[in-house]
Design an enzyme around this catalytic site. Structure first.
Site, PDB file in Angstrom:
ATOM      1  N   GLU A   1      40.010  49.022  36.054  1.00 31.11           N
ATOM      2  CA  GLU A   1      39.227  47.796  35.984  1.00 31.11           C
ATOM      3  C   GLU A   1      37.920  48.120  35.285  1.00 31.11           C
ATOM      4  O   GLU A   1      37.358  49.212  35.488  1.00 31.11           O
ATOM      5  CB  GLU A   1      38.953  47.258  37.394  1.00 31.11           C
ATOM      6  CG  GLU A   1      38.009  46.060  37.373  1.00 31.11           C
ATOM      7  CD  GLU A   1      38.036  45.250  38.659  1.00 31.11           C
ATOM      8  OE1 GLU A   1      38.351  45.820  39.713  1.00 31.11           O
ATOM      9  OE2 GLU A   1      37.743  44.042  38.586  1.00 31.11           O
TER      10      GLU A   1
ATOM     11  N   CYS B   1      39.094  42.085  40.457  1.00 32.17           N
ATOM     12  CA  CYS B   1      38.386  40.804  40.420  1.00 32.17           C
ATOM     13  C   CYS B   1      38.094  40.353  38.999  1.00 32.17           C
ATOM     14  O   CYS B   1      37.845  39.168  38.760  1.00 32.17           O
ATOM     15  CB  CYS B   1      37.079  40.902  41.185  1.00 32.17           C
ATOM     16  SG  CYS B   1      37.300  41.174  42.935  1.00 32.17           S
TER      17      CYS B   1
ATOM     18  N   ASN C   1      44.977  38.134  41.630  1.00 28.61           N
ATOM     19  CA  ASN C   1      44.472  39.381  42.215  1.00 28.61           C
ATOM     20  C   ASN C   1      44.364  39.207  43.726  1.00 28.61           C
ATOM     21  O   ASN C   1      45.382  39.134  44.399  1.00 28.61           O
ATOM     22  CB  ASN C   1      43.128  39.753  41.575  1.00 28.61           C
ATOM     23  CG  ASN C   1      42.535  41.015  42.188  1.00 28.61           C
ATOM     24  OD1 ASN C   1      43.258  41.977  42.384  1.00 28.61           O
ATOM     25  ND2 ASN C   1      41.263  41.003  42.493  1.00 28.61           N
ATOM     26  N   GLU C   2      43.156  39.094  44.245  1.00 26.41           N
ATOM     27  CA  GLU C   2      43.007  38.928  45.699  1.00 26.41           C
ATOM     28  C   GLU C   2      42.925  37.441  46.012  1.00 26.41           C
ATOM     29  O   GLU C   2      41.847  36.908  46.259  1.00 26.41           O
ATOM     30  CB  GLU C   2      41.763  39.673  46.176  1.00 26.41           C
ATOM     31  CG  GLU C   2      41.959  41.177  46.152  1.00 26.41           C
ATOM     32  CD  GLU C   2      40.749  41.951  46.627  1.00 26.41           C
ATOM     33  OE1 GLU C   2      39.644  41.383  46.653  1.00 26.41           O
ATOM     34  OE2 GLU C   2      40.907  43.134  46.957  1.00 26.41           O
TER      35      GLU C   2
END
Ligand code: AHR
Length: 659
Positions: free
Chosen positions: A39, A235, A373-374
């Site tokens: 990331e 994120c 993602n989350e």
């Protein structure tokens, strides 16, 4: 070094018998089992893995001269040759024989360069008046030297003609400087010149690629032998808001025309604020697929599912923060077009054609895609799963061969997790992504996490997509955190029928620009070190074997349970090397003896023992001592079927026994 194990044995009370059934080879260990998670956090891309040394090379940061000092007579213009990056700088003669015009770039926390190494400077330029040649001096400087001259490397380009052209000069550094600058200066009595996309790379980038990667960092990745490579996050997939989400289509094509994105980690933490953190997308999806191929990892891209980061965007009105369901199609198209970009036929698909035009006509053989993602569902609104369902339906229709990865959200357990895990099975995703940044106690008590997981037909597999031990009160890299991870990973290995892949996170951090720690690999502008956690990942990856083997103590997995004295263990067989590989982690503060009961083996066997240990639990490798704590290998002979071993306190052992 040869060690006589039976001599070492006997120093502590004999209490443990590990039954390893070497005659019954179990299911296959997935080749993807241990991978990497990239990331662009902690200046991992620009300022990190991406070889570019110039910050704000296209003058597109909102403050157009951020990272630059301009001096003399200059103008910012916005009708340049690249429509998505229209700004450029016009330099005029300073108008006085003792004055200068030019530009100086500060790089990312300085520009690092090595004595004797070559650097490739390129720039798009023209003489807008077409009235003759313009000489631009190109220098690597050391503004803080006490020597006579600041220039440590020098070259020149001669710009001619009214048309925009790319110019290049290679300059050799005379000194090693970690926080230097790039300085450009017009010669005296100069004509006017326009400069755009000012770039500087080491010539010696990984594999010598154009638009390549910093070699030492890419080599750290290669040396991990990762089975899978998740990208671009995290994120960052979601952005701070939808406008700043990662948009892969902006990250491909000519680098000069990839539009800038505000990095989501620019201001996530006010106590680690970096107002100059943007994404040039120079390390984009083409470079990612190419790197995956070079390091032998299966690419695993993650795309935005039509939702902004749920932590940072409160859902008062869903349509304000997320994409309405009936507006989701462009997001779904992005996912499908990405599959085409990776795998499609250039004769039939424009994204596949772009891949071919960029230099890779053959497909990248993409097999996985992550959606979101989350993300999570709200109590009264299945915000994530209703969107995920639409992606699944659309992707399955056109690409049934691609494995789809959902998520159980940001937590390893609790309400969100409990709600999402069964939904992943209902939606028939192939895998779901679990995240756990947890403390030592969690790791010590999670050694059986996957033993009783839903498994079998119709059950999705697990992708442990982000995890790391965040020491309680010690949320930084240290040996003990790595030891906890090693202990926990015996559970992944024992349950390789459920866990198809696992990626420690995050991967990279610049020592001057980090937002989040611990991380696997740290660096400054010239040096790096692999953390203890990195070495744990590498020990698993290099010794993952091909098949599971059962290892039990009193019929139970060795997973740090109450009566197991802080021991964790797992075993695999490697059919290529014909080795039985046993991993044992002693997390306690006393040495522990164990008898390896190697059912199915007899006589003496050559073996290797790899030991990973530090006397100091909070110690870590550093830039100055990068090899302070590294695995040590010794040779030994193992007597089968029964061999006693001693595992010192706080130690990770890997036994590789020729069968
Ligand atoms: O790894 C850092 C962050 O942790 C990731 O971006 C996110 O997915 C998680 O919360």
């Amino acid at each position: 070094m040869f060690a006589a194990l039976s001599v070492a044995a006997g120093m502590t009370a004999q209490t443990h018998v590990f039954d390893v059934n070497t005659s019954k080879v179990g299911g296959a260990i997935p080749s993807t089992m241990y991978g990497i998670f990239f990331e662009d956090i902690n200046y991992a891309a620009d300022g990190g893995l991406y070889g570019e040394l110039v910050k704000n090379r296209s003058f597109e940061f909102p403050q157009h001269f951020m990272g630059w000092k301009a001096f003399g007579k200059f103008e910012l213009k916005d009708d340049g040759p690249f429509d998505k990056n229209p700004h450029y700088v016009r330099l005029h003669d300073a108008g006085h024989s003792d004055k200068f015009t030019g530009l100086e770039n500060e790089g990312f926390f300085g520009i690092g360069y090595q004595k004797g190494a070559d650097y490739r400077f390129t720039v798009w330029a023209r003489n807008p008046n077409g009235d003759g040649d313009v000489k631009v001096r190109v220098m690597l400087c050391n503004p803080s030297t006490m020597g006579e001259r600041q220039q440590m490397a020098e070259g020149q380009i001669v710009v001619s003609g009214k048309e925009w052209k790319k110019y290049e000069v290679i300059i050799k550094a005379r000194e090693t400087v970690d926080k230097g600058t790039l300085r450009l200066m017009l010669t005296r009595n100069s004509k006017t010149v326009d400069l755009e996309h000012v770039s500087l790379f080491p010539v010696d980038v990984y594999k010598g690629d154009e638009n390549g990667m910093r070699k030492d960092l890419a080599e750290s990745l290669e040396q991990l032998h990762p089975g899978v490579f998740r990208f671009p996050g995290g994120c960052i997939v979601e952005g701070t808001d939808l406008a700043t989400r990662y948009q892969w289509k902006n990250s491909v094509g000519p680098v000069e025309n990839r539009p800038l994105n505000e990095n989501r980690w620019h201001y996530t933490f006010d106590y680690r604020f970096f107002p100059d953190y943007y994404q040039s997308y120079g390390l984009g999806f083409y470079e990612y697929f190419r790197l995956s191929e070079q390091i032998g990892a299966e690419p695993l891209p993650v795309v935005n599912c039509g939702m902004s980061c749920q932590y940072q965007n409160d859902i008062k009105n869903e349509a304000d923060v997320h994409v309405a369901l009936d507006q989701l199609q462009p997001y779904i198209d992005d996912a499908i077009d990405l599959i085409e970009f990776a795998n499609g036929d250039p004769a039939k698909n424009s994204w596949a054609k772009l891949r071919a035009d960029m230099g890779h006509p053959e497909p990248f053989n993409l097999k996985y895609i992550g959606i979101g993602n989350e993300q999570w569902d709200y109590k009264d609104n299945p915000a994530f799963t209703k969107r995920l369902a639409k992606f699944i339906e659309a992707i399955r229709k056109v690409h049934p061969e691609i494995k789809i990865i959902g998520t159980t959200g940001p937590d390893s357990e609790g309400e969100k997790f409990d709600q999402l895990q069964p939904k992943m099975a209902e939606l028939k995703v192939d895998l779901y992504d679990e995240h756990f940044y947890r403390n030592e106690q969690w790791f010590l008590h999670s050694g059986n996490r996957y033993d009783n997981y839903p498994r079998g037909k119709g059950q999705p597999k697990v992708f442990a997509g982000e995890y790391a031990c965040h020491g309680r009160g010690k949320k930084w890299n240290h040996f003990n955190a790595a030891l906890m991870e090693a202990a926990f990973m015996t559970d992944l290995e024992r349950n390789a029928d459920v866990v198809e892949m696992a990626t420690y996170a995050p991967l990279f951090a610049h020592v001057d620009g980090w937002q989040w720690r611990p991380d696997a690999i740290w660096y400054d502008n010239l040096r790096k070190f692999n953390s203890c956690s990195y070495y744990v990942q590498q020990l698993y990856s290099l010794n993952k074997g091909t098949n599971m083997l059962s290892l039990t103590m009193n019929g139970k997995p060795v997973a740090g349970n109450d009566d197991q004295d802080g021991l964790f263990a797992s075993a695999v067989y490697d059919k290529n090397s014909n080795e039985v590989i046993i991993k044992v982690v002693n997390t306690g503060d006393k040495p522990q003896d164990a008898t390896l009961n190697l059912k199915g083996m007899k006589g003496s066997h050559e073996a290797q023992l790899i030991t990973f240990h530090s006397d100091e639990l909070t110690a870590e490798n550093t830039l100055d001592e990068p090899q302070k704590i590294v695995p040590q290998t010794s040779s030994l002979t193992v007597e089968a079927p029964s061999q006693t071993i001693t595992v010192p306190a706080r130690t990770f052992h890997v036994y590789k026994i020729k069968k």
